[in-house]
Motif scaffolding. Structure first.
Motif, PDB file in Angstrom:
ATOM      1  N   SER A  29    -140.149 136.125  43.774  1.00  0.00           N
ATOM      2  CA  SER A  29    -139.137 135.375  43.016  1.00  0.00           C
ATOM      3  C   SER A  29    -139.744 134.123  42.405  1.00  0.00           C
ATOM      4  O   SER A  29    -139.519 133.810  41.231  1.00  0.00           O
ATOM      5  N   GLN A  30    -140.534 133.408  43.207  1.00  0.00           N
ATOM      6  CA  GLN A  30    -141.181 132.195  42.714  1.00  0.00           C
ATOM      7  C   GLN A  30    -142.145 132.511  41.582  1.00  0.00           C
ATOM      8  O   GLN A  30    -142.219 131.779  40.588  1.00  0.00           O
ATOM      9  N   LYS A  31    -142.891 133.612  41.756  1.00  0.00           N
ATOM     10  CA  LYS A  31    -143.862 133.993  40.742  1.00  0.00           C
ATOM     11  C   LYS A  31    -143.165 134.396  39.445  1.00  0.00           C
ATOM     12  O   LYS A  31    -143.586 134.006  38.347  1.00  0.00           O
ATOM     13  N   SER A  32    -142.097 135.178  39.548  1.00  0.00           N
ATOM     14  CA  SER A  32    -141.381 135.640  38.358  1.00  0.00           C
ATOM     15  C   SER A  32    -140.710 134.473  37.635  1.00  0.00           C
ATOM     16  O   SER A  32    -140.757 134.388  36.403  1.00  0.00           O
ATOM     17  N   ILE A  33    -140.111 133.565  38.398  1.00  0.00           N
ATOM     18  CA  ILE A  33    -139.463 132.393  37.796  1.00  0.00           C
ATOM     19  C   ILE A  33    -140.501 131.519  37.108  1.00  0.00           C
ATOM     20  O   ILE A  33    -140.265 130.987  36.011  1.00  0.00           O
ATOM     21  N   HIS A  34    -141.675 131.368  37.741  1.00  0.00           N
ATOM     22  CA  HIS A  34    -142.753 130.563  37.155  1.00  0.00           C
ATOM     23  C   HIS A  34    -143.192 131.139  35.809  1.00  0.00           C
ATOM     24  O   HIS A  34    -143.368 130.391  34.836  1.00  0.00           O
ATOM     25  N   ASN A  93    -127.946 134.082  30.160  1.00  0.00           N
ATOM     26  CA  ASN A  93    -127.066 135.174  30.580  1.00  0.00           C
ATOM     27  C   ASN A  93    -127.704 136.056  31.645  1.00  0.00           C
ATOM     28  O   ASN A  93    -127.012 136.861  32.280  1.00  0.00           O
ATOM     29  N   ILE A  94    -129.023 135.917  31.822  1.00  0.00           N
ATOM     30  CA  ILE A  94    -129.694 136.715  32.851  1.00  0.00           C
ATOM     31  C   ILE A  94    -129.365 136.123  34.219  1.00  0.00           C
ATOM     32  O   ILE A  94    -129.576 134.933  34.460  1.00  0.00           O
ATOM     33  N   ASN A  95    -128.868 136.937  35.107  1.00  0.00           N
ATOM     34  CA  ASN A  95    -128.453 136.504  36.448  1.00  0.00           C
ATOM     35  C   ASN A  95    -129.674 136.153  37.295  1.00  0.00           C
ATOM     36  O   ASN A  95    -130.496 137.022  37.612  1.00  0.00           O
ATOM     37  N   THR A  96    -129.827 134.896  37.658  1.00  0.00           N
ATOM     38  CA  THR A  96    -130.979 134.456  38.458  1.00  0.00           C
ATOM     39  C   THR A  96    -130.854 134.857  39.927  1.00  0.00           C
ATOM     40  O   THR A  96    -131.800 134.676  40.697  1.00  0.00           O
ATOM     41  N   ASN A  97    -129.698 135.390  40.331  1.00  0.00           N
ATOM     42  CA  ASN A  97    -129.507 135.825  41.717  1.00  0.00           C
ATOM     43  C   ASN A  97    -129.969 137.262  41.949  1.00  0.00           C
ATOM     44  O   ASN A  97    -129.876 137.772  43.068  1.00  0.00           O
ATOM     45  N   LEU A  98    -130.464 137.899  40.892  1.00  0.00           N
ATOM     46  CA  LEU A  98    -130.964 139.260  41.027  1.00  0.00           C
ATOM     47  C   LEU A  98    -132.251 139.266  41.840  1.00  0.00           C
ATOM     48  O   LEU A  98    -132.904 138.243  42.020  1.00  0.00           O
ATOM     49  N   SER A  99    -132.630 140.443  42.329  1.00  0.00           N
ATOM     50  CA  SER A  99    -133.916 140.580  43.003  1.00  0.00           C
ATOM     51  C   SER A  99    -135.027 140.336  41.988  1.00  0.00           C
ATOM     52  O   SER A  99    -134.797 140.376  40.778  1.00  0.00           O
ATOM     53  N   SER A 100    -136.232 140.083  42.480  1.00  0.00           N
ATOM     54  CA  SER A 100    -137.358 139.810  41.585  1.00  0.00           C
ATOM     55  C   SER A 100    -137.545 140.943  40.587  1.00  0.00           C
ATOM     56  O   SER A 100    -137.756 140.710  39.397  1.00  0.00           O
ATOM     57  N   TYR A 101    -137.450 142.171  41.093  1.00  0.00           N
ATOM     58  CA  TYR A 101    -137.666 143.348  40.237  1.00  0.00           C
ATOM     59  C   TYR A 101    -136.602 143.421  39.145  1.00  0.00           C
ATOM     60  O   TYR A 101    -136.916 143.586  37.958  1.00  0.00           O
ATOM     61  N   ASP A 201    -146.395 141.850  32.834  1.00  0.00           N
ATOM     62  CA  ASP A 201    -146.641 143.279  33.044  1.00  0.00           C
ATOM     63  C   ASP A 201    -147.322 143.529  34.384  1.00  0.00           C
ATOM     64  O   ASP A 201    -147.018 144.515  35.072  1.00  0.00           O
ATOM     65  N   GLU A 202    -148.248 142.651  34.749  1.00  0.00           N
ATOM     66  CA  GLU A 202    -148.950 142.807  36.031  1.00  0.00           C
ATOM     67  C   GLU A 202    -147.984 142.640  37.198  1.00  0.00           C
ATOM     68  O   GLU A 202    -148.036 143.394  38.171  1.00  0.00           O
ATOM     69  N   LEU A 203    -147.098 141.653  37.097  1.00  0.00           N
ATOM     70  CA  LEU A 203    -146.115 141.423  38.149  1.00  0.00           C
ATOM     71  C   LEU A 203    -145.155 142.596  38.273  1.00  0.00           C
ATOM     72  O   LEU A 203    -144.850 143.051  39.386  1.00  0.00           O
ATOM     73  N   LEU A 204    -144.694 143.109  37.147  1.00  0.00           N
ATOM     74  CA  LEU A 204    -143.781 144.242  37.154  1.00  0.00           C
ATOM     75  C   LEU A 204    -144.466 145.487  37.724  1.00  0.00           C
ATOM     76  O   LEU A 204    -143.857 146.257  38.477  1.00  0.00           O
ATOM     77  N   ALA A 205    -145.735 145.684  37.392  1.00  0.00           N
ATOM     78  CA  ALA A 205    -146.499 146.825  37.931  1.00  0.00           C
ATOM     79  C   ALA A 205    -146.641 146.715  39.441  1.00  0.00           C
ATOM     80  O   ALA A 205    -146.508 147.711  40.167  1.00  0.00           O
ATOM     81  N   ASP A 206    -146.878 145.489  39.949  1.00  0.00           N
ATOM     82  CA  ASP A 206    -146.968 145.277  41.405  1.00  0.00           C
ATOM     83  C   ASP A 206    -145.658 145.637  42.081  1.00  0.00           C
ATOM     84  O   ASP A 206    -145.643 146.318  43.114  1.00  0.00           O
ATOM     85  N   LEU A 207    -144.559 145.174  41.520  1.00  0.00           N
ATOM     86  CA  LEU A 207    -143.245 145.439  42.097  1.00  0.00           C
ATOM     87  C   LEU A 207    -142.925 146.930  42.093  1.00  0.00           C
ATOM     88  O   LEU A 207    -142.388 147.471  43.065  1.00  0.00           O
ATOM     89  N   GLU A 208    -143.262 147.607  41.010  1.00  0.00           N
ATOM     90  CA  GLU A 208    -142.991 149.045  40.913  1.00  0.00           C
ATOM     91  C   GLU A 208    -143.852 149.839  41.896  1.00  0.00           C
ATOM     92  O   GLU A 208    -143.396 150.818  42.484  1.00  0.00           O
ATOM     93  N   ASN A 209    -145.109 149.403  42.074  1.00  0.00           N
ATOM     94  CA  ASN A 209    -145.987 150.074  43.045  1.00  0.00           C
ATOM     95  C   ASN A 209    -145.469 149.906  44.465  1.00  0.00           C
ATOM     96  O   ASN A 209    -145.483 150.865  45.263  1.00  0.00           O
TER      97      ASN A 209
END
Length: 212
Positions: A29-34, A93-101, A201-209
């Protein structure tokens, strides 16, 4: 550190019964918000730069004797800034309470939609900018006594004191810019935000893996 953050993330996912362990989810979450905050800051800086350029450009074209061209480019740049500011507000409009993914996916969807909409606008923006930028050249050719006399005596068919073939060449280039406007815009965007897109893209790939 005995363990890398990546290893801690993976172990946290593997040992947890939940989809994402709380501590690991907090790190993501911290990484995605950053990353997204960095994008917002870069977008704001980019808007300021365009605004400054718009006003400087207005004065420059007035000094060159083509205030109309400067006014056209000024309005185009201001319009682009207005659309960017308006679009940036929709990020709220993007909900910040969502999971990182889900948060990253929502941002990616917003980004794809924003780029798609901008491509439609930029197809007209770039050719108009190009044609307006030619006006000082036309003015210089007409204002210069030597060049103007040479053009008049050249025997070429003239439109507004400029050889017709030059207008045709300019129009062909403008059409090509329109056709490839989408690719030009994508190149422009990746030139400015490419590093952020890569990290996203790297963060999203990590989460998907980890989810798989």
């Amino acid at each position: 550190m005995e363990k890398s953050i990546e290893n801690i993330w993976k172990e946290g996912f593997l040992k947890s019964d939940a989809l994402v362990a709380p501590k690991i989810n907090k790190l993501y979450s911290q990484k995605s918000i950053h990353i997204i905050d960095k994008f917002k800051r870069m977008m704001k800086i980019n808007i300021y730069i365009i605004l400054v350029f718009a006003f400087l450009n207005l004065g420059l074209y007035a000094a060159l004797g083509t205030p109309i061209a400067g006014g056209i480019i000024f309005l185009l740049l201001m319009g682009g800034c207005w659309i960017s500011i308006k679009r940036a507000k929709t990020l709220k409009n993007i909900n910040t309470n969502l999971s990182s993914y889900d948060y990253i996916k929502s941002f990616k969807n917003w980004l794809s939609m924003a780029i798609s909409n901008n491509i439609k606008m930029m197809r007209f923006f770039y050719p108009l900018m190009f044609l307006a930028a030619l006006m000082p050249i036309v003015h210089a050719l007409k204002a210069g006594e030597v060049t103007n006399k040479a053009i008049v005596n050249s025997g070429f068919h003239l439109i507004y004191g400029i050889p017709t073939f030059m207008w045709i060449i300019a129009l062909i280039i403008a059409v090509l810019i329109y056709v490839f406007g989408g690719k030009i815009y994508k190149w422009d965007v990746h030139l400015v935000y490419g590093s952020v897109f890569k990290k996203l893209d790297e963060l999203l790939a990590d989460l998907e893996n980890l989810r798989s």
